[in-house]
Design an enzyme around this catalytic site. Structure first.
Site, PDB file in Angstrom:
ATOM      1  N   CYS A 167      46.013  42.306 -65.489  1.00 47.73           N
ATOM      2  CA  CYS A 167      46.395  42.744 -66.836  1.00 47.73           C
ATOM      3  C   CYS A 167      45.122  42.512 -67.631  1.00 47.73           C
ATOM      4  O   CYS A 167      44.466  41.661 -67.846  1.00 47.73           O
ATOM      5  CB  CYS A 167      47.725  41.949 -67.445  1.00 47.73           C
ATOM      6  SG  CYS A 167      47.819  42.471 -68.910  1.00 47.73           S
ATOM      7  N   THR A 226      45.391  49.427 -65.315  1.00 41.44           N
ATOM      8  CA  THR A 226      44.972  50.351 -66.244  1.00 41.44           C
ATOM      9  C   THR A 226      43.267  49.713 -66.598  1.00 41.44           C
ATOM     10  O   THR A 226      42.994  48.829 -66.205  1.00 41.44           O
ATOM     11  CB  THR A 226      45.349  50.273 -67.728  1.00 41.44           C
ATOM     12  OG1 THR A 226      45.535  48.626 -68.095  1.00 41.44           O
ATOM     13  CG2 THR A 226      46.915  50.420 -67.706  1.00 41.44           C
ATOM     14  N   GLY A 284      54.202  55.546 -63.610  1.00 39.77           N
ATOM     15  CA  GLY A 284      54.100  54.698 -64.564  1.00 39.77           C
ATOM     16  C   GLY A 284      54.404  55.492 -66.116  1.00 39.77           C
ATOM     17  O   GLY A 284      55.466  55.667 -66.537  1.00 39.77           O
ATOM     18  N   THR A 285      53.095  55.938 -66.627  1.00 41.65           N
ATOM     19  CA  THR A 285      52.951  56.586 -67.736  1.00 41.65           C
ATOM     20  C   THR A 285      54.069  57.908 -67.943  1.00 41.65           C
ATOM     21  O   THR A 285      54.576  58.005 -69.054  1.00 41.65           O
ATOM     22  CB  THR A 285      51.493  56.860 -68.082  1.00 41.65           C
ATOM     23  OG1 THR A 285      50.918  55.777 -68.238  1.00 41.65           O
ATOM     24  CG2 THR A 285      51.539  57.480 -69.714  1.00 41.65           C
ATOM     25  N   SER A 295      48.523  47.591 -75.144  1.00 43.09           N
ATOM     26  CA  SER A 295      47.937  46.077 -75.292  1.00 43.09           C
ATOM     27  C   SER A 295      49.205  45.331 -75.584  1.00 43.09           C
ATOM     28  O   SER A 295      49.086  44.578 -76.230  1.00 43.09           O
ATOM     29  CB  SER A 295      46.984  45.939 -76.432  1.00 43.09           C
ATOM     30  OG  SER A 295      47.514  46.098 -77.756  1.00 43.09           O
TER      31      SER A 295
HETATM   32  C1  SIN Z   1      50.733  44.298 -70.756  1.00 48.34           C
HETATM   33  O1  SIN Z   1      51.872  43.607 -70.966  1.00 48.34           O
HETATM   34  O2  SIN Z   1      49.802  43.996 -71.442  1.00 48.34           O
HETATM   35  C2  SIN Z   1      50.660  45.249 -69.856  1.00 48.34           C
HETATM   36  C3  SIN Z   1      50.449  44.683 -68.200  1.00 48.34           C
HETATM   37  C4  SIN Z   1      49.374  45.238 -67.458  1.00 48.34           C
HETATM   38  O3  SIN Z   1      48.510  45.773 -67.785  1.00 48.34           O
HETATM   39  O4  SIN Z   1      49.084  44.440 -66.357  1.00 48.34           O
END
Ligand code: SIN
Length: 304
Positions: free
Chosen positions: A130, A192, A264-265, A70
């Site tokens: 996001c 996500t 990514g992860t 988050s």
């Molecule tokens: C974030 O900075 O909260 C994650 C970016 C995203 O999920 O797009």
């Protein structure tokens, strides 16, 4: 040697493996760990017009087979990005894709216009998905809003536009079509999934902002399905992502229709994941005697 190069519209990559926005910073932190010039492209942490501090801590929680974040788009803002981050990235010699976010179409357009006048930017990714920006709905959840943002950005720049879609929708095909109609050259998916975690000892949310976005291998089968649906809905190239940990995962996305993929992860587990995936895709093509990766893209034998 098999040919791994791919063209996503005007965006040409030496191989199909990108590092996903928000998982690789602005590249500099990885220079001693990863051969950066091997990457197909680097997608930056999302930037906004003004600097953002991001959400309250804790901002990361590990889950079974995944990770919740988050972050809340912490970034140095456009000016800070151009002055402090871009100079390093320009020197790597691979395409730099700048991820941008804003509240309104007009601000997306402003950022895109400014980036078009900035040397060293190969493409723009519109982060309209996001999940960490508070109560307002995601732009990516509403086809008309997606169209409006993409169209406004299209008018502001000639750089290739990638629109990053959310999995938190009912009909990904309709959203992909809206992005294409607005003038997006490419779509990327998935961002996500809305998610949360709870500490039962204290009966409190584990994340400072209560909810976050789930990524990692836990979401891979769902992400793959979304990519397949998008591939059937639109003709524009797709960058697939969501829980890709190794070359086999990457190839699943490519077979389902992704012209490129983003890691990514996995980078948090092994910083060299992306370069290992490139080598793994190369070995697969050589073992199967496939001279060109393009032959694999969208080659799923599902009888349709
Ligand atoms: C974030 O900075 O909260 C994650 C970016 C995203 O999920 O797009």
């Amino acid at each position: 040697m098999a040919d791994l190069s791919v063209s996503l519209g005007k965006l040409r990559l030496s191989n199909p493996v990108l590092v996903a926005s928000g998982t690789f910073g602005y590249g500099e932190d990885y220079q001693d760990l990863v051969s950066l010039k091997r990457l197909g492209a680097l997608v930056t942490k999302t930037i906004t017009l003004k600097k953002r501090e991001g959400n309250p801590a804790p901002r990361i929680v590990e889950t079974y087979q995944g990770m919740l974040n988050s972050i809340g788009l912490e970034n140095p803002g456009f000016k800070g990005f151009v002055e402090t981050q871009l100079p390093f990235m320009r020197k790597i010699g691979i395409p730099v894709i700048v991820s941008i976010s804003a509240d309104k179409a007009v601000q997306f357009a402003r950022l895109a216009r400014a980036l078009s006048r900035t040397a060293g930017v190969a493409a723009i990714e519109l982060n309209i998905s996001c999940p960490n920006l508070g109560k307002k709905g995601l732009i990516a959840q509403d086809a008309r809003s997606v169209y409006k943002v993409v169209k406004a950005t299209r008018r502001a720049t000639k750089l290739p536009i990638i629109t990053k879609l959310s999995p938190n929708v009912t009909d990904i095909g309709a959203i992909a079509k809206a992005a294409g109609k607005g003038g997006s050259d490419i779509i990327s998916l998935v961002n996500t999934y809305f998610a949360m975690a709870v500490d039962v000892q204290t009966r409190t949310p584990k994340l400072g902002s209560i909810s976050g976005g789930l990524s990692g291998p836990a979401i891979k089968p769902q992400a793959l399905w979304m990519v397949r649906q998008a591939y059937k809905a639109v003709k524009i190239p797709i960058i697939g992502m969501g829980g890709i940990m190794n070359a086999q995962d990457a190839l699943e996305f490519i077979v389902c229709g992704a012209s490129a993929i983003a890691v990514g992860t996995a980078t948090f587990v092994d910083p060299q994941s992306a370069t290992k995936i490139i080598a793994g895709i190369e070995s697969y093509l050589e073992e199967k005697r496939i001279p060109n990766l393009k032959k694999v893209i969208g080659s799923l034998k599902d009888g349709k």
